[in-house]
Write a protein that holds these residues in place. Sequence first.
Motif, PDB file in Angstrom:
ATOM      1  N   THR A  13       0.822  -1.207   0.000  1.00 46.73           N
ATOM      2  CA  THR A  13       0.000   0.000   0.000  1.00 46.73           C
ATOM      3  C   THR A  13       0.860   1.264   0.000  1.00 46.73           C
ATOM      4  N   VAL A  14       1.931   1.265   0.788  1.00 44.63           N
ATOM      5  CA  VAL A  14       2.811   2.435   0.865  1.00 44.63           C
ATOM      6  C   VAL A  14       3.588   2.625  -0.441  1.00 44.63           C
ATOM      7  N   LEU A  15       4.066   1.534  -1.044  1.00 45.65           N
ATOM      8  CA  LEU A  15       4.909   1.653  -2.228  1.00 45.65           C
ATOM      9  C   LEU A  15       4.135   1.898  -3.517  1.00 45.65           C
ATOM     10  N   LYS A  16       2.925   1.384  -3.619  1.00 43.36           N
ATOM     11  CA  LYS A  16       2.165   1.461  -4.872  1.00 43.36           C
ATOM     12  C   LYS A  16       2.052   2.881  -5.432  1.00 43.36           C
ATOM     13  N   PRO A  17       1.784   3.914  -4.641  1.00 39.88           N
ATOM     14  CA  PRO A  17       1.672   5.262  -5.216  1.00 39.88           C
ATOM     15  C   PRO A  17       2.944   5.752  -5.924  1.00 39.88           C
ATOM     16  N   TYR A  18       4.088   5.181  -5.603  1.00 42.81           N
ATOM     17  CA  TYR A  18       5.325   5.602  -6.258  1.00 42.81           C
ATOM     18  C   TYR A  18       5.364   5.184  -7.730  1.00 42.81           C
ATOM     19  N   THR A  19       4.503   4.251  -8.121  1.00 41.98           N
ATOM     20  CA  THR A  19       4.433   3.879  -9.537  1.00 41.98           C
ATOM     21  C   THR A  19       3.675   4.925 -10.343  1.00 41.98           C
ATOM     22  N   ASP A  20       2.960   5.822  -9.677  1.00 42.16           N
ATOM     23  CA  ASP A  20       2.188   6.854 -10.360  1.00 42.16           C
ATOM     24  C   ASP A  20       2.959   8.160 -10.549  1.00 42.16           C
ATOM     25  N   ILE A  21       4.175   8.225 -10.042  1.00 41.33           N
ATOM     26  CA  ILE A  21       4.970   9.454 -10.157  1.00 41.33           C
ATOM     27  C   ILE A  21       5.315   9.698 -11.623  1.00 41.33           C
ATOM     28  N   ARG A  22       5.110  10.917 -12.068  1.00 38.52           N
ATOM     29  CA  ARG A  22       5.479  11.327 -13.419  1.00 38.52           C
ATOM     30  C   ARG A  22       6.581  12.384 -13.303  1.00 38.52           C
ATOM     31  N   ASN A  25      11.052  16.213 -16.315  1.00 41.69           N
ATOM     32  CA  ASN A  25      12.269  16.504 -17.061  1.00 41.69           C
ATOM     33  C   ASN A  25      12.907  15.290 -17.724  1.00 41.69           C
ATOM     34  N   VAL A  26      12.329  14.092 -17.549  1.00 42.05           N
ATOM     35  CA  VAL A  26      12.924  12.893 -18.126  1.00 42.05           C
ATOM     36  C   VAL A  26      11.815  11.856 -18.376  1.00 42.05           C
ATOM     37  N   ASN A  27      11.991  11.066 -19.409  1.00 43.30           N
ATOM     38  CA  ASN A  27      11.004  10.054 -19.783  1.00 43.30           C
ATOM     39  C   ASN A  27      11.275   8.759 -19.011  1.00 43.30           C
ATOM     40  N   VAL A  28      10.883   8.742 -17.757  1.00 46.66           N
ATOM     41  CA  VAL A  28      11.115   7.600 -16.875  1.00 46.66           C
ATOM     42  C   VAL A  28       9.777   7.175 -16.274  1.00 46.66           C
ATOM     43  N   LYS A  29       9.599   5.874 -16.181  1.00 46.03           N
ATOM     44  CA  LYS A  29       8.404   5.328 -15.545  1.00 46.03           C
ATOM     45  C   LYS A  29       8.835   4.437 -14.389  1.00 46.03           C
ATOM     46  N   ASN A  30       8.113   4.554 -13.273  1.00 47.31           N
ATOM     47  CA  ASN A  30       8.365   3.679 -12.131  1.00 47.31           C
ATOM     48  C   ASN A  30       7.498   2.441 -12.260  1.00 47.31           C
ATOM     49  N   GLU A  37       6.565 -14.257  -1.961  1.00 45.11           N
ATOM     50  CA  GLU A  37       7.226 -15.515  -1.579  1.00 45.11           C
ATOM     51  C   GLU A  37       8.575 -15.261  -0.927  1.00 45.11           C
ATOM     52  N   THR A  38       9.338 -14.330  -1.487  1.00 47.22           N
ATOM     53  CA  THR A  38      10.657 -14.014  -0.931  1.00 47.22           C
ATOM     54  C   THR A  38      10.644 -12.703  -0.138  1.00 47.22           C
ATOM     55  N   ASP A  39       9.470 -12.089  -0.048  1.00 50.51           N
ATOM     56  CA  ASP A  39       9.286 -10.823   0.672  1.00 50.51           C
ATOM     57  C   ASP A  39      10.210  -9.720   0.177  1.00 50.51           C
ATOM     58  N   GLN A  40      10.266  -9.556  -1.134  1.00 51.19           N
ATOM     59  CA  GLN A  40      11.015  -8.487  -1.784  1.00 51.19           C
ATOM     60  C   GLN A  40      10.009  -7.529  -2.418  1.00 51.19           C
ATOM     61  N   TYR A  41      10.172  -6.234  -2.154  1.00 57.58           N
ATOM     62  CA  TYR A  41       9.255  -5.216  -2.666  1.00 57.58           C
ATOM     63  C   TYR A  41      10.110  -4.089  -3.241  1.00 57.58           C
ATOM     64  N   ILE A  42      10.039  -3.935  -4.562  1.00 60.66           N
ATOM     65  CA  ILE A  42      10.954  -3.028  -5.258  1.00 60.66           C
ATOM     66  C   ILE A  42      10.164  -2.096  -6.168  1.00 60.66           C
ATOM     67  N   LEU A  54      18.061   4.803 -18.715  1.00 60.88           N
ATOM     68  CA  LEU A  54      18.087   4.933 -17.256  1.00 60.88           C
ATOM     69  C   LEU A  54      17.376   3.739 -16.648  1.00 60.88           C
ATOM     70  N   HIS A  55      18.007   3.158 -15.655  1.00 63.82           N
ATOM     71  CA  HIS A  55      17.417   1.998 -14.992  1.00 63.82           C
ATOM     72  C   HIS A  55      18.009   1.914 -13.594  1.00 63.82           C
ATOM     73  N   GLY A  56      17.159   1.970 -12.575  1.00 65.27           N
ATOM     74  CA  GLY A  56      17.683   1.911 -11.219  1.00 65.27           C
ATOM     75  C   GLY A  56      16.588   1.605 -10.219  1.00 65.27           C
ATOM     76  N   VAL A  57      17.015   1.290  -9.020  1.00 61.76           N
ATOM     77  CA  VAL A  57      16.093   0.969  -7.933  1.00 61.76           C
ATOM     78  C   VAL A  57      15.808   2.259  -7.158  1.00 61.76           C
ATOM     79  N   LEU A  58      14.548   2.625  -7.112  1.00 62.35           N
ATOM     80  CA  LEU A  58      14.132   3.786  -6.326  1.00 62.35           C
ATOM     81  C   LEU A  58      13.911   3.375  -4.870  1.00 62.35           C
ATOM     82  N   ILE A  59      13.225   2.232  -4.668  1.00 61.22           N
ATOM     83  CA  ILE A  59      12.916   1.734  -3.321  1.00 61.22           C
ATOM     84  C   ILE A  59      13.095   0.219  -3.315  1.00 61.22           C
ATOM     85  N   HIS A  60      13.717  -0.283  -2.255  1.00 66.08           N
ATOM     86  CA  HIS A  60      13.805  -1.728  -2.041  1.00 66.08           C
ATOM     87  C   HIS A  60      13.529  -1.990  -0.570  1.00 66.08           C
TER      88      HIS A  60
END
Length: 111
Positions: A13-22, A25-30, A37-42, A54-60
């Motif tokens: 619930t906390v992380l999902k809104p970060y996928t809506d960030i636009r 200045n750059v053409n990047v999508k979250n 199963e492995t309890d990884q949330y990225i 551009l490719h990187g981890v914003l939140i892990h």
Amino acid sequence: MDRLDRYRQIIRTVLKPYTDIRYANVNVKNRSAFDTETDQYIILSEGWDKLQHLHGVLIHVEIIDSKVWIQVDGTEDGIAQELLQSGVPKEDIVLGFHEPSIRPLTGFAVA
């Protein structure tokens, strides 16, 4: 719902809104990559800045030994406060991006 299931729900619930960030200045999508199963949330940021890919981890975030570990937090305000406000107690949040000797000074769990 047991404690870990509640934490999993809170993290999603906390992380999902970060996928809506636009970004203006750059053409990047979250994008989210949640694995219960492995309890990884990225949240990944991927796109192009002119000719540069551009490719990187914003939140892990991951759950290790019943604690919520924030491994990477590239947000402006930090997600620890959001997790607290959503019901994860401070003693169950580890700021994993801090070296172990610094963690006791943060007020959060050390491991």
